[in-house]
Design a protein around this motif. Sequence first.
Motif, PDB file in Angstrom:
ATOM      1  N   ILE A 154     -40.097 -26.000  12.717  1.00 50.50           N
ATOM      2  CA  ILE A 154     -40.158 -24.613  12.293  1.00 50.50           C
ATOM      3  C   ILE A 154     -41.610 -24.240  11.373  1.00 50.50           C
ATOM      4  O   ILE A 154     -42.082 -23.223  11.510  1.00 50.50           O
ATOM      5  N   GLU A 155     -41.670 -25.238  10.620  1.00 48.14           N
ATOM      6  CA  GLU A 155     -42.895 -25.176   9.523  1.00 48.14           C
ATOM      7  C   GLU A 155     -44.056 -25.024  10.333  1.00 48.14           C
ATOM      8  O   GLU A 155     -44.928 -24.041  10.242  1.00 48.14           O
ATOM      9  N   ALA A 156     -44.328 -26.006  11.311  1.00 42.62           N
ATOM     10  CA  ALA A 156     -45.554 -26.132  12.003  1.00 42.62           C
ATOM     11  C   ALA A 156     -45.623 -24.909  13.141  1.00 42.62           C
ATOM     12  O   ALA A 156     -46.848 -24.300  13.503  1.00 42.62           O
ATOM     13  N   ALA A 157     -44.568 -24.369  13.672  1.00 39.01           N
ATOM     14  CA  ALA A 157     -44.419 -23.243  14.422  1.00 39.01           C
ATOM     15  C   ALA A 157     -44.863 -22.140  13.619  1.00 39.01           C
ATOM     16  O   ALA A 157     -45.527 -21.196  14.355  1.00 39.01           O
ATOM     17  N   ALA A 158     -44.193 -21.893  12.632  1.00 36.98           N
ATOM     18  CA  ALA A 158     -44.662 -20.672  11.827  1.00 36.98           C
ATOM     19  C   ALA A 158     -46.034 -20.560  11.297  1.00 36.98           C
ATOM     20  O   ALA A 158     -46.709 -19.211  11.448  1.00 36.98           O
ATOM     21  N   GLN A 159     -46.706 -21.760  11.019  1.00 37.34           N
ATOM     22  CA  GLN A 159     -48.154 -21.918  10.758  1.00 37.34           C
ATOM     23  C   GLN A 159     -48.934 -21.414  11.924  1.00 37.34           C
ATOM     24  O   GLN A 159     -49.806 -20.851  11.876  1.00 37.34           O
ATOM     25  N   ALA A 160     -48.442 -22.209  13.151  1.00 36.83           N
ATOM     26  CA  ALA A 160     -49.487 -22.108  14.391  1.00 36.83           C
ATOM     27  C   ALA A 160     -49.179 -20.477  14.896  1.00 36.83           C
ATOM     28  O   ALA A 160     -50.374 -20.104  15.329  1.00 36.83           O
ATOM     29  N   TYR A 161     -48.105 -20.117  14.853  1.00 36.93           N
ATOM     30  CA  TYR A 161     -47.978 -18.717  15.540  1.00 36.93           C
ATOM     31  C   TYR A 161     -48.524 -17.469  14.929  1.00 36.93           C
ATOM     32  O   TYR A 161     -49.093 -16.468  15.162  1.00 36.93           O
ATOM     33  N   PHE A 162     -48.049 -17.817  13.354  1.00 35.13           N
ATOM     34  CA  PHE A 162     -48.131 -16.459  12.627  1.00 35.13           C
ATOM     35  C   PHE A 162     -49.106 -16.712  11.195  1.00 35.13           C
ATOM     36  O   PHE A 162     -49.335 -15.673  10.522  1.00 35.13           O
ATOM     37  N   GLY A 163     -49.310 -17.981  10.961  1.00 29.98           N
ATOM     38  CA  GLY A 163     -50.232 -18.390   9.886  1.00 29.98           C
ATOM     39  C   GLY A 163     -49.356 -17.949   8.616  1.00 29.98           C
ATOM     40  O   GLY A 163     -50.073 -17.950   7.460  1.00 29.98           O
ATOM     41  N   VAL A 164     -47.853 -18.282   8.576  1.00 28.76           N
ATOM     42  CA  VAL A 164     -47.353 -18.045   7.195  1.00 28.76           C
ATOM     43  C   VAL A 164     -46.378 -19.463   7.244  1.00 28.76           C
ATOM     44  O   VAL A 164     -46.098 -19.853   8.415  1.00 28.76           O
ATOM     45  N   PRO A 165     -45.688 -19.621   6.081  1.00 29.55           N
ATOM     46  CA  PRO A 165     -44.800 -20.771   6.001  1.00 29.55           C
ATOM     47  C   PRO A 165     -43.479 -20.228   6.519  1.00 29.55           C
ATOM     48  O   PRO A 165     -43.286 -18.979   6.713  1.00 29.55           O
ATOM     49  N   ALA A 166     -42.620 -21.194   7.019  1.00 28.39           N
ATOM     50  CA  ALA A 166     -41.423 -20.931   7.358  1.00 28.39           C
ATOM     51  C   ALA A 166     -40.449 -19.910   6.388  1.00 28.39           C
ATOM     52  O   ALA A 166     -39.795 -19.234   6.715  1.00 28.39           O
ATOM     53  N   ALA A 167     -40.911 -19.913   5.142  1.00 25.10           N
ATOM     54  CA  ALA A 167     -40.046 -19.246   4.053  1.00 25.10           C
ATOM     55  C   ALA A 167     -40.424 -17.742   4.038  1.00 25.10           C
ATOM     56  O   ALA A 167     -39.557 -17.135   3.570  1.00 25.10           O
ATOM     57  N   LYS A 168     -41.561 -17.618   4.923  1.00 26.72           N
ATOM     58  CA  LYS A 168     -42.087 -16.055   4.530  1.00 26.72           C
ATOM     59  C   LYS A 168     -41.993 -15.379   6.280  1.00 26.72           C
ATOM     60  O   LYS A 168     -42.587 -14.366   6.132  1.00 26.72           O
ATOM     61  N   LEU A 169     -41.232 -15.948   6.938  1.00 29.33           N
ATOM     62  CA  LEU A 169     -41.193 -15.431   8.308  1.00 29.33           C
ATOM     63  C   LEU A 169     -40.319 -14.112   8.078  1.00 29.33           C
ATOM     64  O   LEU A 169     -39.432 -13.979   7.481  1.00 29.33           O
ATOM     65  N   SER A 170     -40.799 -13.160   9.017  1.00 30.10           N
ATOM     66  CA  SER A 170     -40.266 -11.660   8.980  1.00 30.10           C
ATOM     67  C   SER A 170     -39.108 -11.556   9.986  1.00 30.10           C
ATOM     68  O   SER A 170     -38.886 -12.619  10.771  1.00 30.10           O
ATOM     69  N   ALA A 171     -38.222 -10.623   9.887  1.00 35.57           N
ATOM     70  CA  ALA A 171     -37.202 -10.614  10.822  1.00 35.57           C
ATOM     71  C   ALA A 171     -37.804 -10.525  12.315  1.00 35.57           C
ATOM     72  O   ALA A 171     -37.142 -11.356  13.265  1.00 35.57           O
ATOM     73  N   ARG A 172     -38.965  -9.882  12.592  1.00 32.22           N
ATOM     74  CA  ARG A 172     -39.359  -9.787  13.876  1.00 32.22           C
ATOM     75  C   ARG A 172     -40.051 -10.989  14.450  1.00 32.22           C
ATOM     76  O   ARG A 172     -39.733 -11.435  15.388  1.00 32.22           O
ATOM     77  N   GLN A 173     -40.856 -11.666  13.399  1.00 30.73           N
ATOM     78  CA  GLN A 173     -41.264 -13.227  13.733  1.00 30.73           C
ATOM     79  C   GLN A 173     -40.021 -14.053  14.125  1.00 30.73           C
ATOM     80  O   GLN A 173     -40.307 -15.039  14.884  1.00 30.73           O
ATOM     81  N   SER A 174     -39.160 -14.007  13.265  1.00 35.65           N
ATOM     82  CA  SER A 174     -38.185 -14.798  13.473  1.00 35.65           C
ATOM     83  C   SER A 174     -37.332 -14.749  14.766  1.00 35.65           C
ATOM     84  O   SER A 174     -36.848 -15.778  15.367  1.00 35.65           O
ATOM     85  N   ALA A 175     -37.255 -13.462  15.057  1.00 38.47           N
ATOM     86  CA  ALA A 175     -36.414 -13.324  16.508  1.00 38.47           C
ATOM     87  C   ALA A 175     -37.558 -13.623  17.793  1.00 38.47           C
ATOM     88  O   ALA A 175     -36.801 -14.164  18.503  1.00 38.47           O
ATOM     89  N   LEU A 176     -38.756 -13.577  17.379  1.00 37.52           N
ATOM     90  CA  LEU A 176     -39.670 -13.924  18.583  1.00 37.52           C
ATOM     91  C   LEU A 176     -39.778 -15.391  18.555  1.00 37.52           C
ATOM     92  O   LEU A 176     -39.672 -16.067  19.929  1.00 37.52           O
ATOM     93  N   LEU A 177     -39.810 -16.135  17.561  1.00 38.53           N
ATOM     94  CA  LEU A 177     -39.527 -17.521  17.588  1.00 38.53           C
ATOM     95  C   LEU A 177     -38.311 -17.949  18.179  1.00 38.53           C
ATOM     96  O   LEU A 177     -38.072 -19.113  18.989  1.00 38.53           O
TER      97      LEU A 177
END
Length: 248
Positions: free
Chosen positions: A183-206
Amino acid sequence: MAKAKRTATETPRRKGSARNPRSWVRRGVGWLAFIVMAVLVLPYLLIPLYAWNQVRPVSTLMLAETASGRSYERQWVDFDSVAPVLVQSVMMSEDGQFCTHSGIDWEALNLVIDEALDGEATRGASTIAMQTAKNLFLPRTRSVVRKALEIPMAMWMDVVWSKRRLMEIYLNIAEWAPGVYGIEAAAQAYFGVPAAKLSARQSALLAVTLPNPIKRNAANPSRGMLRLAGIIEGRARQSGAYIKCLYD
């Protein structure tokens, strides 16, 4: 007399040469059986080892990437360093009964079996534990044999690991995009944020990317993905009663 002696000494040599191939076949079959048994037993020995927080297991797909000379991205992240809304979204998308079953959702699995016996198109019934077993120890190819191997492994994981450890390993070995694991690499690759900072919409899309990370792109979602993400986002908001095993 000399000729007769040569014949006598030649006969045992022919018999011995006839026995040798059978001996080699028996040895080959024995070694093959040993290897098969070792492969079947090894996961059950590794699962207790993976219960240690210091161990960071890799998936069969990661091993295949390495064996083929390809590189991949994976940054391990502790469970507490993942946004809770991402955990909620993944659970509501992949395994809504994660906290209540013992590795297998028998009700869902029995329904799938009944549908298959009736000749109907079946839906997935894999729990997060079953998917973790597949990712860690089994090939990706779908088959009845693979599913049969997943079930006891998933049950053993649920016995040996805490629910938090199981979710932590799953999130860190799942493939989220081609060559992107965890999830850390995915959050960085898709949205440029760490996994700890994912938003609700970003999390749902992932979360809705997980069933098909090769074709689905969380950063460039199709209409179908947006619709599914909206459903998962709503479920995640109401998931408090379902995630107590992870945050209580």
